[in-house]
Design a protein around this motif. Structure first.
Motif, PDB file in Angstrom:
ATOM      1  N   ARG A 131      69.688  48.095  46.428  1.00  0.00           N
ATOM      2  CA  ARG A 131      68.100  47.447  46.329  1.00  0.00           C
ATOM      3  C   ARG A 131      68.128  45.776  45.509  1.00  0.00           C
ATOM      4  O   ARG A 131      67.302  45.110  46.490  1.00  0.00           O
ATOM      5  CB  ARG A 131      67.539  48.865  45.087  1.00  0.00           C
ATOM      6  CG  ARG A 131      66.509  47.962  45.266  1.00  0.00           C
ATOM      7  CD  ARG A 131      65.884  49.560  44.248  1.00  0.00           C
ATOM      8  NE  ARG A 131      65.215  50.574  45.373  1.00  0.00           N
ATOM      9  CZ  ARG A 131      64.919  51.538  44.344  1.00  0.00           C
ATOM     10  NH1 ARG A 131      64.757  51.443  43.424  1.00  0.00           N
ATOM     11  NH2 ARG A 131      64.769  52.561  45.621  1.00  0.00           N
TER      12      ARG A 131
ATOM     13  N   TYR B 221      66.575  42.936  47.694  1.00  0.00           N
ATOM     14  CA  TYR B 221      65.746  41.784  47.124  1.00  0.00           C
ATOM     15  C   TYR B 221      65.280  40.495  47.321  1.00  0.00           C
ATOM     16  O   TYR B 221      65.080  39.179  47.603  1.00  0.00           O
ATOM     17  CB  TYR B 221      65.137  42.299  45.772  1.00  0.00           C
ATOM     18  CG  TYR B 221      64.588  43.413  45.844  1.00  0.00           C
ATOM     19  CD1 TYR B 221      63.528  44.337  47.282  1.00  0.00           C
ATOM     20  CD2 TYR B 221      64.031  44.577  44.842  1.00  0.00           C
ATOM     21  CE1 TYR B 221      62.475  45.160  46.790  1.00  0.00           C
ATOM     22  CE2 TYR B 221      63.798  45.532  44.798  1.00  0.00           C
ATOM     23  CZ  TYR B 221      62.724  46.169  46.184  1.00  0.00           C
ATOM     24  OH  TYR B 221      61.277  47.434  46.193  1.00  0.00           O
ATOM     25  N   LYS B 222      66.914  40.373  46.460  1.00  0.00           N
ATOM     26  CA  LYS B 222      67.635  38.506  46.697  1.00  0.00           C
ATOM     27  C   LYS B 222      67.241  38.318  48.074  1.00  0.00           C
ATOM     28  O   LYS B 222      67.108  37.124  48.274  1.00  0.00           O
ATOM     29  CB  LYS B 222      68.310  38.840  45.755  1.00  0.00           C
ATOM     30  CG  LYS B 222      68.329  39.079  44.401  1.00  0.00           C
ATOM     31  CD  LYS B 222      69.378  38.756  43.656  1.00  0.00           C
ATOM     32  CE  LYS B 222      69.628  38.792  42.126  1.00  0.00           C
ATOM     33  NZ  LYS B 222      71.056  38.302  40.946  1.00  0.00           N
TER      34      LYS B 222
ATOM     35  N   SER C 253      66.554  39.226  50.997  1.00  0.00           N
ATOM     36  CA  SER C 253      65.058  38.901  51.953  1.00  0.00           C
ATOM     37  C   SER C 253      63.974  38.296  51.332  1.00  0.00           C
ATOM     38  O   SER C 253      63.178  38.230  51.601  1.00  0.00           O
ATOM     39  CB  SER C 253      64.774  40.820  51.761  1.00  0.00           C
ATOM     40  OG  SER C 253      64.494  41.094  51.082  1.00  0.00           O
TER      41      SER C 253
ATOM     42  N   ASN D  55      62.521  39.175  48.739  1.00  0.00           N
ATOM     43  CA  ASN D  55      61.383  40.246  47.968  1.00  0.00           C
ATOM     44  C   ASN D  55      60.484  40.449  49.747  1.00  0.00           C
ATOM     45  O   ASN D  55      59.352  40.566  49.608  1.00  0.00           O
ATOM     46  CB  ASN D  55      60.309  39.755  46.739  1.00  0.00           C
ATOM     47  CG  ASN D  55      60.705  39.677  46.162  1.00  0.00           C
ATOM     48  OD1 ASN D  55      61.783  40.311  45.564  1.00  0.00           O
ATOM     49  ND2 ASN D  55      60.159  38.495  45.456  1.00  0.00           N
ATOM     50  N   ASN D  56      61.122  40.551  50.237  1.00  0.00           N
ATOM     51  CA  ASN D  56      60.845  41.170  51.876  1.00  0.00           C
ATOM     52  C   ASN D  56      59.894  40.338  52.399  1.00  0.00           C
ATOM     53  O   ASN D  56      59.408  40.853  53.383  1.00  0.00           O
ATOM     54  CB  ASN D  56      60.030  42.649  51.405  1.00  0.00           C
ATOM     55  CG  ASN D  56      61.376  43.468  51.080  1.00  0.00           C
ATOM     56  OD1 ASN D  56      62.266  44.112  50.558  1.00  0.00           O
ATOM     57  ND2 ASN D  56      60.197  44.853  50.314  1.00  0.00           N
TER      58      ASN D  56
ATOM     59  N   PRO E 179      64.040  48.675  53.217  1.00  0.00           N
ATOM     60  CA  PRO E 179      63.075  47.244  52.420  1.00  0.00           C
ATOM     61  C   PRO E 179      61.867  48.090  51.264  1.00  0.00           C
ATOM     62  O   PRO E 179      62.375  47.924  50.269  1.00  0.00           O
ATOM     63  CB  PRO E 179      62.293  46.263  52.973  1.00  0.00           C
ATOM     64  CG  PRO E 179      63.040  46.666  54.465  1.00  0.00           C
ATOM     65  CD  PRO E 179      63.501  48.201  54.715  1.00  0.00           C
ATOM     66  N   ASP E 180      61.497  48.731  51.190  1.00  0.00           N
ATOM     67  CA  ASP E 180      60.786  49.424  50.035  1.00  0.00           C
ATOM     68  C   ASP E 180      61.618  51.160  49.891  1.00  0.00           C
ATOM     69  O   ASP E 180      60.511  51.498  48.866  1.00  0.00           O
ATOM     70  CB  ASP E 180      59.312  49.587  50.686  1.00  0.00           C
ATOM     71  CG  ASP E 180      58.741  50.434  51.740  1.00  0.00           C
ATOM     72  OD1 ASP E 180      60.329  50.964  52.812  1.00  0.00           O
ATOM     73  OD2 ASP E 180      57.952  50.191  52.607  1.00  0.00           O
TER      74      ASP E 180
END
Length: 296
Positions: free
Chosen positions: A81, A85-86, A88, A90-91, A237-238
């Motif tokens: 996870r 995040y890194k 993307s 933070n998507n 992603p979430d």
């Protein structure tokens, strides 16, 4: 005590020989062949592991998570996870994930290559002779290949073996966002072309340096938004959701064991590590129904 003293004498004089194995099969969930050593041989395994693990653990990369103290599947998933995040940001941009699996991992470990790797780190010849004795006590379908799934030493030895690949990926491929758990590994990138380009280099290293092959049906490059199956969960992603096959097996086991308390609590603990509130409620309801039937 007399057996322990006899074992000590054999080890001290260099006459110890590893015995045979008791073979049985399990479904975990897929069929696996387990080879269990005798009690005296398992004592030797534990002694070796206790001495060798602290040394080798220091040379392993931080993102190798299988069979290591203070590591494990949950920390591997949390690292997944964090990397997602890194990469993307933070998507806000596309995150690509290369996922690979090694075919017949334990059965394919090459004894000669493993001994060569061990000799690069261990200068004590008596210790090496003992390790060669244990490694040579088991062969899979091919002589000179394979480690038994039932040995404690096998867990450490495969990490030592795969550390060669870990170092190659980190220092030659220079993959910054890489995670390995046993024979499963993932690499994150915002550039799909880069992942396509590095894949053949990893394949060649595994084939020629470690005599291993990637599973052709379990190599994929996909976006995180489409879902990436890793360690029993499908990661988005979430959120992360339980793999469908794991979900079906969970409900089947609960029903077969008639809502056994320990089984239910084990699954509730598993579900707490993902986005599975509805599944948790379903498990609780199934448990209550099973208890009601049992009481009747």
């Amino acid at each position: 005590m007399s057996n322990v003293l006899d074992l000590h004498r054999e080890l001290a004089t260099g006459t110890y020989q590893h015995g045979g194995y008791h073979h049985f099969k399990i479904s975990d969930p897929k069929p696996r062949d387990i080879h269990k050593a005798s009690a005296r041989d398992r004592l030797v395994h534990h002694s070796l592991h206790r001495k060798l693990y602290p040394f080798f653990d220091r040379i392993f990369i931080a993102d190798s998570y299988s069979c290591r103290i203070e590591k494990g599947t949950h920390k591997a998933m949390n690292r997944f996870r964090a990397f997602a995040y890194k990469v993307s940001q933070n998507n806000t941009r596309t995150c690509w994930v290369l996922k690979c699996d090694i075919r017949k991992f334990f059965a394919s470990i090459d004894h000669e290559a493993l001994v060569r790797i061990l000799r690069a780190h261990i200068s004590d010849e008596r210790l090496m002779l003992l390790l060669v004795n244990i490694i040579g006590s088991f062969n899979s379908d091919t002589v000179g290949r394979g480690l038994p799934l039932g040995n404690l030493t096998s867990q450490l030895l495969v990490n030592i073996y795969m550390n060669e690949f870990d170092q190659f990926v980190k220092h030659k491929i220079k993959a910054k966002y890489y995670i390995r758990y046993a024979d499963d590994f993932v690499i994150f990138s915002h550039d799909r072309t880069h992942l396509v380009e590095i894949l053949p280099y990893m394949d060649v290293f595994l084939r020629y340096q470690l005599k291993l092959k990637m599973h052709p049906n379990k190599v994929s490059i996909a976006t995180l938004s489409s879902g990436v199956d890793f360690l029993g969960w499908v990661h988005f992603p979430d959120r992360r959701v339980l793999r469908t096959s794991t979900k079906k097996r969970m409900f089947r086991n609960i029903q077969e064991k008639q809502g056994h308390e320990a089984t239910v609590q084990s699954y509730l603990g598993l579900l707490s590590h993902g986005n599975a509130w509805k599944l948790q409620e379903s498990v609780k309801s199934l448990h209550e129904v099973a208890l009601a039937k049992h009481s009747v």
